[in-house]
Enzyme design. Structure first.
Site, PDB file in Angstrom:
ATOM      1  N   ARG A  40       0.823  -1.160   0.086  1.00 29.80           N
ATOM      2  CA  ARG A  40       0.048  -0.070   0.039  1.00 29.80           C
ATOM      3  C   ARG A  40       0.843   1.291   0.102  1.00 29.80           C
ATOM      4  O   ARG A  40       0.309   2.272  -0.586  1.00 29.80           O
ATOM      5  CB  ARG A  40      -0.899   0.077   1.171  1.00 29.80           C
ATOM      6  CG  ARG A  40      -2.268  -0.921   0.892  1.00 29.80           C
ATOM      7  CD  ARG A  40      -2.918  -1.046   2.344  1.00 29.80           C
ATOM      8  NE  ARG A  40      -4.520  -1.704   1.928  1.00 29.80           N
ATOM      9  CZ  ARG A  40      -5.109  -1.825   2.629  1.00 29.80           C
ATOM     10  NH1 ARG A  40      -5.038  -1.602   4.086  1.00 29.80           N
ATOM     11  NH2 ARG A  40      -6.305  -2.486   2.521  1.00 29.80           N
ATOM     12  N   LYS A 202     -18.023 -17.193   3.442  1.00 26.47           N
ATOM     13  CA  LYS A 202     -19.271 -17.118   4.026  1.00 26.47           C
ATOM     14  C   LYS A 202     -20.314 -16.453   2.668  1.00 26.47           C
ATOM     15  O   LYS A 202     -19.892 -15.537   2.291  1.00 26.47           O
ATOM     16  CB  LYS A 202     -19.670 -16.235   5.224  1.00 26.47           C
ATOM     17  CG  LYS A 202     -18.893 -17.159   6.463  1.00 26.47           C
ATOM     18  CD  LYS A 202     -19.422 -16.319   7.264  1.00 26.47           C
ATOM     19  CE  LYS A 202     -19.269 -16.987   8.841  1.00 26.47           C
ATOM     20  NZ  LYS A 202     -19.637 -16.442   9.921  1.00 26.47           N
ATOM     21  N   GLY A 355      -9.278  -8.967   0.213  1.00 24.24           N
ATOM     22  CA  GLY A 355      -7.959  -9.028   0.882  1.00 24.24           C
ATOM     23  C   GLY A 355      -7.224 -10.337   0.771  1.00 24.24           C
ATOM     24  O   GLY A 355      -6.044 -10.667   0.504  1.00 24.24           O
ATOM     25  N   GLY A 378     -12.260  -4.551   1.562  1.00 26.41           N
ATOM     26  CA  GLY A 378     -13.675  -4.094   1.954  1.00 26.41           C
ATOM     27  C   GLY A 378     -14.135  -3.140   1.050  1.00 26.41           C
ATOM     28  O   GLY A 378     -15.378  -2.992   0.655  1.00 26.41           O
TER      29      GLY A 378
HETATM   30  P1  ADP Z   1     -11.481 -12.212   0.514  1.00 22.01           P
HETATM   31  O1  ADP Z   1     -10.879 -11.691   1.569  1.00 22.01           O
HETATM   32  O2  ADP Z   1     -10.556 -12.612  -0.743  1.00 22.01           O
HETATM   33  O3  ADP Z   1     -12.579 -11.500   0.063  1.00 22.01           O
HETATM   34  P2  ADP Z   1     -13.058 -13.855   2.309  1.00 22.01           P
HETATM   35  O4  ADP Z   1     -12.271 -13.074   3.369  1.00 22.01           O
HETATM   36  O5  ADP Z   1     -14.308 -13.813   1.890  1.00 22.01           O
HETATM   37  O6  ADP Z   1     -12.066 -13.786   0.852  1.00 22.01           O
HETATM   38  O7  ADP Z   1     -12.730 -15.618   2.555  1.00 22.01           O
HETATM   39  C1  ADP Z   1     -11.214 -16.044   2.759  1.00 22.01           C
HETATM   40  C2  ADP Z   1     -11.503 -17.175   3.839  1.00 22.01           C
HETATM   41  O8  ADP Z   1     -12.178 -18.210   3.415  1.00 22.01           O
HETATM   42  C3  ADP Z   1     -10.269 -17.861   3.984  1.00 22.01           C
HETATM   43  O9  ADP Z   1      -9.709 -17.634   5.199  1.00 22.01           O
HETATM   44  C4  ADP Z   1     -10.308 -19.325   3.689  1.00 22.01           C
HETATM   45  O10 ADP Z   1      -9.571 -20.144   4.410  1.00 22.01           O
HETATM   46  C5  ADP Z   1     -11.778 -19.457   3.547  1.00 22.01           C
HETATM   47  N1  ADP Z   1     -12.288 -20.296   3.044  1.00 22.01           N
HETATM   48  C6  ADP Z   1     -12.191 -20.561   1.990  1.00 22.01           C
HETATM   49  N2  ADP Z   1     -12.750 -21.953   1.485  1.00 22.01           N
HETATM   50  C7  ADP Z   1     -13.206 -22.495   2.580  1.00 22.01           C
HETATM   51  C8  ADP Z   1     -13.853 -23.791   2.859  1.00 22.01           C
HETATM   52  N3  ADP Z   1     -14.054 -24.919   2.121  1.00 22.01           N
HETATM   53  N4  ADP Z   1     -13.934 -23.978   4.155  1.00 22.01           N
HETATM   54  C9  ADP Z   1     -13.555 -23.245   5.297  1.00 22.01           C
HETATM   55  N5  ADP Z   1     -13.036 -21.923   4.946  1.00 22.01           N
HETATM   56  C10 ADP Z   1     -12.927 -21.408   3.635  1.00 22.01           C
HETATM   57 MG    MG Z   2     -11.155 -11.568   3.933  1.00 23.20          MG
END
Ligand code: ADP
Ligand code: MG
Length: 398
Positions: A40, A202, A355, A378
């Site tokens: 950043r 989620k 992230g 975010g």
């Molecule tokens: P981003 O930050 O890229 O938006 P998220 O924060 O929504 O992504 O999700 C990232 C998290 O999702 C990671 O910590 C990863 O371990 C978890 N994750 C991905 N697939 C699974 C799974 N099948 N079961 C449990 N956790 C998962």
């Molecule tokens: Mg995340």
């Protein structure tokens, strides 16, 4: 873009003037208090250089971490200023241990410092409350306001939103411009086929993005734990996988509405637990054992997703395909990252938001092989959801 940027400012608005620049220096520090990831900081340098090249003095403000509206030494921006000084060899970078008082005003008027970094805005009680007095005090530090903190633009704080109401011109920096152009063009005028790849833990955190993108995309590839909630909606056994029971009906409804656009994994990497990765197996999606959880997409899915990505002209990726922190459940995520890198080479526009997805791309050293990796997790999510980012809305219209 419909907001003015530093490119729209005349030289008379910059030469010899003070540019108050809100940057996103919210970087991770290691145990010794040094910057452990300077992405950043590096991302802000083009704006700082451009302003200096046009004769402006640059006063940088940012938050770091989550101090509770009072000075907390571990969140001082002093190490960030030192790091910036090392990166910008041609400029003198000075740290000023205050943000909105007489010392800060004096420093902003002092011609000896080329670039000044002020102390953490979240040391001040008015920052997160978007206090008018603080916004005015910050405004008094500059002759022009530049917001380059895309990663903080979804927050209406004194240094991101309030200040823009008291200091004109108020324009976007080059990083902010780039972020808005890539994300904005993908939403309003994407090259087709337009493919979204969504994953993460989620479905509840991504539902607004799914809703917003579904009508726009040609295909939406679903991975991550989110896929398991969709599996549940189709009635298959999900074992110990992370499922959100209160979202199953919604997932079913989305599947109906999405028609053929929503693509679920056809196979899964499963294990009894993350501690037992050696027991990892690949199974078809309708054969997840009751004693196991899906922690990643399987290789057939990797291939199918790879083919969709290869055929796309625009790809937006948000959310890892599995628990990429724990090998071998990083394979699906890595495969998607490599597929995006290949697509970029063939001329597709590839955008990574989120992230954890950005961290996965960085860990593979593939950042430069994406068209754009957003610096705002975010903020990029809220932008894709179609929400107004207050820090952007407050800037001058074109
Ligand atoms: P981003 O930050 O890229 O938006 P998220 O924060 O929504 O992504 O999700 C990232 C998290 O999702 C990671 O910590 C990863 O371990 C978890 N994750 C991905 N697939 C699974 C799974 N099948 N079961 C449990 N956790 C998962
Ligand atoms: Mg995340």
């Amino acid at each position: 873009m419909n907001k003015r940027t530093i490119r729209d400012l005349g030289d008379d608005q910059l030469r010899g003037r003070r540019a108050l620049v809100r940057v996103d220096f919210n970087v991770p520090l290691d145990d010794a208090g040094a910057v452990s990831d300077d992405t950043r900081i590096r991302a802000a340098i083009p704006t700082i250089e451009a302003l200096r090249a046009r004769g402006a003095r640059v006063i940088l403000v940012s938050h770091l971490g989550r101090p509770k509206a009072k000075p907390e030494p571990e969140y001082s921006l002093a190490p960030v200023a030192r790091h910036l000084a090392r990166l910008m060899t041609g400029a003198r970078v000075t740290f000023v241990a205050s943000t909105n008082d007489a010392a800060a005003v004096a420093a902003s008027q002092d011609h000896t410092g080329d670039v000044i970094v002020l102390e953490n805005t979240r040391f001040l009680p008015g920052e997160e409350k978007n206090d008018t007095a603080l916004a005015k005090a910050l405004a008094s530090l500059g002759d022009v306001f530049v917001n380059d903190a895309f990663g903080s633009a979804h927050r209406a704080h004194a240094s991101t939103e309030g200040v823009a109401h008291h200091l004109r011109p108020a324009v976007a920096g080059l990083l902010m411009e780039r972020e808005l152009e890539y994300l904005g063009a993908a939403l309003s005028n994407p090259g087709r086929p337009f493919v979204a790849v969504l994953g993460g833990a989620k479905i509840s955190g991504k539902i607004d993005v799914i809703e917003r993108l579904l009508p726009k995309v040609d295909r939406m590839l679903i991975g991550g734990a989110m896929a398991c909630t969709f599996f549940k909606a189709t009635g298959v056994e999900t074992g110990r996988s992370l499922v959100e029971p209160d979202r199953v009906d919604m997932a079913r409804e989305l599947l109906q509405r999405g028609g053929g656009k929503l693509v679920l994994p056809t196979d899964a990497r499963v294990a009894p637990s993350l501690d037992d990765a050696s027991a990892c197996r690949e199974v078809a999606r309708n054969a997840i054992p009751a004693t196991m959880a899906m922690f990643d997409i399987g290789r057939r899915t990797e291939q199918a997703f790879g083919e969709s990505i290869a055929a796309a002209k625009t790809v937006i990726w948000n959310g890892p395909m599995g628990v990429f922190e724990t090998p071998p459940f990083d394979r699906g995520t890595n495969a998607v990252a490599l597929a995006l890198a290949d697509a970029t080479k063939r001329g597709a526009t590839t955008i990574v938001g989120g992230g954890d997805s950005a961290a996965a791309v960085a860990a593979l050293g593939l950042e430069a092989q994406m068209s754009h990796v957003s610096t705002g997790g975010g903020a990029s999510l809220e932008f894709l959801e179609g929400k107004t980012l207050p820090g952007v809305a407050a800037l001058d219209d074109k």
